[in-house]
Design a protein around this motif. Structure first.
Motif, short mmCIF file in Angstrom:
data_model
loop_
_atom_site.label_atom_id
_atom_site.label_comp_id
_atom_site.label_asym_id
_atom_site.label_seq_id
_atom_site.Cartn_x
_atom_site.Cartn_y
_atom_site.Cartn_z
N THR A 143 0.82 -1.20 0.00
CA THR A 143 0.00 0.00 0.00
C THR A 143 0.86 1.25 0.00
OG1 THR A 143 -1.78 -1.15 1.16
CG2 THR A 143 -1.80 1.26 1.24
N LEU A 144 1.93 1.26 0.79
CA LEU A 144 2.79 2.44 0.83
C LEU A 144 3.48 2.68 -0.51
CD1 LEU A 144 4.46 2.02 4.35
CD2 LEU A 144 2.60 3.54 3.72
N VAL A 145 3.83 1.59 -1.21
CA VAL A 145 4.49 1.72 -2.51
C VAL A 145 3.50 2.14 -3.59
CG1 VAL A 145 5.65 0.44 -4.36
CG2 VAL A 145 6.36 0.11 -1.98
N ASN A 146 2.31 1.59 -3.55
CA ASN A 146 1.34 1.80 -4.63
C ASN A 146 0.29 2.86 -4.34
OD1 ASN A 146 1.84 -0.55 -6.75
ND2 ASN A 146 2.10 -1.44 -4.70
N GLY A 147 0.26 3.36 -3.12
CA GLY A 147 -0.68 4.41 -2.76
C GLY A 147 -0.13 5.78 -3.11
N PRO A 148 -0.77 6.83 -2.58
CA PRO A 148 -0.27 8.20 -2.83
C PRO A 148 1.17 8.36 -2.33
CG PRO A 148 -2.45 8.21 -1.81
CD PRO A 148 -1.97 6.80 -1.74
N ASP A 149 1.93 9.19 -3.04
CA ASP A 149 3.30 9.47 -2.60
C ASP A 149 3.29 10.03 -1.18
OD1 ASP A 149 4.27 8.67 -5.04
OD2 ASP A 149 4.41 10.70 -5.86
N ILE A 150 4.24 9.60 -0.38
CA ILE A 150 4.35 10.10 0.99
C ILE A 150 5.10 11.42 0.96
CG2 ILE A 150 5.32 9.69 3.27
CD1 ILE A 150 4.89 6.72 2.83
N LYS A 151 4.39 12.49 1.29
CA LYS A 151 4.97 13.83 1.32
C LYS A 151 4.66 14.46 2.67
CE LYS A 151 6.30 14.42 -3.12
NZ LYS A 151 7.64 14.88 -3.55
N LEU A 152 5.65 15.11 3.25
CA LEU A 152 5.48 15.76 4.54
C LEU A 152 5.70 17.25 4.41
CD1 LEU A 152 7.49 13.25 6.79
CD2 LEU A 152 5.04 13.26 6.34
N GLY A 153 5.16 18.00 5.37
CA GLY A 153 5.38 19.44 5.39
C GLY A 153 4.56 20.19 4.36
N GLY A 154 5.02 21.38 4.03
CA GLY A 154 4.32 22.28 3.12
C GLY A 154 4.52 23.71 3.58
N PRO A 155 3.91 24.67 2.92
CA PRO A 155 4.08 26.07 3.30
C PRO A 155 3.74 26.32 4.77
CG PRO A 155 2.99 25.91 1.17
CD PRO A 155 3.07 24.52 1.73
N GLY A 156 4.67 26.92 5.48
CA GLY A 156 4.44 27.23 6.88
C GLY A 156 4.63 26.06 7.83
N GLN A 157 5.01 24.87 7.31
CA GLN A 157 5.15 23.67 8.13
C GLN A 157 6.63 23.37 8.38
OE1 GLN A 157 2.43 22.43 9.42
NE2 GLN A 157 1.17 23.81 8.15
N ILE A 158 6.87 22.67 9.49
CA ILE A 158 8.23 22.29 9.87
C ILE A 158 8.37 20.78 9.85
CG2 ILE A 158 9.92 22.28 11.76
CD1 ILE A 158 8.61 24.96 12.67
N VAL A 159 9.44 20.29 9.26
CA VAL A 159 9.77 18.87 9.26
C VAL A 159 11.12 18.69 9.93
CG1 VAL A 159 10.40 16.88 7.82
CG2 VAL A 159 8.40 18.25 7.24
N GLN A 160 11.17 17.83 10.94
CA GLN A 160 12.43 17.50 11.59
C GLN A 160 12.99 16.22 10.99
OE1 GLN A 160 11.95 17.27 15.84
NE2 GLN A 160 11.06 19.31 16.01
N ILE A 161 14.32 16.15 10.85
CA ILE A 161 14.96 14.97 10.26
C ILE A 161 16.07 14.47 11.19
CG2 ILE A 161 14.42 15.72 7.91
CD1 ILE A 161 17.37 16.53 7.61
N ASP A 162 16.37 13.18 11.06
CA ASP A 162 17.39 12.57 11.91
C ASP A 162 17.67 11.17 11.39
OD1 ASP A 162 19.18 12.48 14.07
OD2 ASP A 162 17.69 11.57 15.39
N GLU A 163 18.76 10.58 11.88
CA GLU A 163 19.01 9.16 11.61
C GLU A 163 19.12 8.45 12.96
OE1 GLU A 163 22.62 10.52 11.43
OE2 GLU A 163 21.37 12.18 10.76
N SER A 164 18.79 7.15 12.95
CA SER A 164 18.87 6.37 14.19
C SER A 164 19.30 4.95 13.85
CB SER A 164 17.50 6.35 14.89
OG SER A 164 17.58 5.68 16.13
N VAL A 165 20.09 4.37 14.74
CA VAL A 165 20.53 2.99 14.53
C VAL A 165 19.50 2.06 15.17
CG1 VAL A 165 21.98 2.94 16.61
CG2 VAL A 165 22.47 1.40 14.71
N PHE A 166 19.07 1.05 14.43
CA PHE A 166 18.03 0.14 14.90
C PHE A 166 18.58 -1.23 15.27
CE2 PHE A 166 15.09 3.29 13.97
CZ PHE A 166 13.81 2.89 14.33
N THR A 167 19.57 -1.70 14.56
CA THR A 167 20.18 -2.97 14.90
C THR A 167 21.67 -2.73 15.11
OG1 THR A 167 18.57 -4.15 13.55
CG2 THR A 167 20.54 -5.36 14.19
N HIS A 168 22.09 -2.79 16.34
CA HIS A 168 23.50 -2.55 16.64
C HIS A 168 24.37 -3.68 16.10
CE1 HIS A 168 22.86 0.94 19.24
NE2 HIS A 168 21.74 0.33 19.59
#
Length: 333
Positions: free
Chosen positions: A156-181
């Protein structure tokens, strides 16, 4: 749909089918599970069949491949792991077809009502051990059904609408995290850590995110992901990881503002990455509840988390959306 008993006497079942469907529409999810999926009698199996037909996941009619005649649904009491106590039978040549013919369930060696209970359990975040104990199925079958549900999430995530975040006046925070040490495989060889890059739109409560496993954390890897999944006019907040230096030059990015974590966790102007740190905690807690996840399965678990954010904020919604998406991915012939 026509029903027939073993002597061939046909019974019109339209009114009974409608009653089952109408009742299920008014029921809570737990009531559906109790009323439909846990009744192991022939009549109970028919409730499951009728409910699945209403969802578009089982055929309402079937034609005989030999003589092209409309087939009748007949009660059959044979033993076996795929015994649904009903099947399609041709009134002319007596050939038999499975009630699952052409469906997502074809070939799965588990009664339909038990399969549906396992799907219900996945939707309601019931533990695997509880679910398989409730309906007395093997652990392998339970694992497979839960994985099939996550596969639908990924599709569904691949074939559904494109995943887009934010927009005018919006803030998106980004980061990386390790999941499997870093760990070791069965032969004792060191395995590399698994890093996940993520971003969250903080205009939602809780924050709405996107995650992607990455092999490298360099600009060549991360900047295209940011460009693909952030709407024009967005302000991006991040720490001072060197790979982020080119974000401000990406098309559509309004501003890129940073916080230096070696000095502070929130700047005088309010820039921080606390929301995405909370997001990572939510994701990792969901994985911890499953007592760990194999690294090869991690992508599907991340997809499940993102899917539930968008389609399954309630258990009732998760259950209904899952079946809609199964029907879309596996349409009947």
């Amino acid at each position: 749909m026509r029903l027939a008993n073993d002597s061939g006497a046909c019974i019109r079942h339209h009114s009974a089918s409608l009653i089952i469907v109408e009742r299920s529409l008014a029921m809570s999810l737990s009531a559906i599970a109790q009323y439909i999926f846990t009744d192991d009698t022939a009549a109970g199996r028919m409730k499951t069949i009728t409910w699945l037909q209403a969802q578009g996941l089982l055929a309402n009619t079937m034609h005989c491949n030999i003589c092209s005649t409309n087939m009748d649904m007949v009660q059959r009491n044979r033993e076996g792991t795929q015994n649904d106590k009903w099947a399609w039978r041709c009134p002319d040549c007596s050939s038999i077809k499975s009630i699952r013919s052409g469906s997502w369930f074809e070939g799965v060696r588990c009664p339909l009502n038990k399969l549906m209970y396992l799907v219900y359990s996945w939707a309601t975040k019931r533990s695997l051990s509880q679910a398989i104990g409730d309906v007395n199925v093997g652990k392998k079958m339970g694992i497979n059904v839960y994985q099939w549900c996550r596969d639908i999430c990924s599709w569904t995530l691949v074939n559904g609408p494109d995943i887009k975040l934010g927009g005018p006046g919006q803030i998106v925070q980004i980061d990386e995290s390790v999941f499997t040490h870093q760990g070791k495989n069965k032969r004792g060889h060191a395995l590399p850590p698994v890093w996940v890059f993520g971003m969250v739109d903080i205009s939602h409560a809780p924050a709405l995110g996107y995650m992607e496993i990455v092999d490298q954390r360099d600009a060549a890897t991360l900047l295209p992901i940011i460009s693909d999944h952030i709407n024009p006019g967005t302000t991006v907040w991040s720490d001072m990881w060197a790979a982020y230096n080119g974000i401000g030059a990406l098309p559509g990015i309004l501003r890129h503002e940073t916080v230096n974590h070696s000095r502070q966790f929130i700047t005088g102007t309010g820039v921080h990455t606390n929301t995405i740190e909370t997001y990572w905690n939510r994701v990792k807690l969901s994985l911890k509840a499953m007592r760990g996840v194999r690294r090869e399965s991690l992508p599907s678990y991340l997809d499940e988390f993102m899917w539930r954010e968008r389609y399954g904020t309630s258990t009732q919604g998760a259950f209904q959306k899952l079946f809609e998406q199964i029907a879309a991915k596996h349409p009947l012939p």
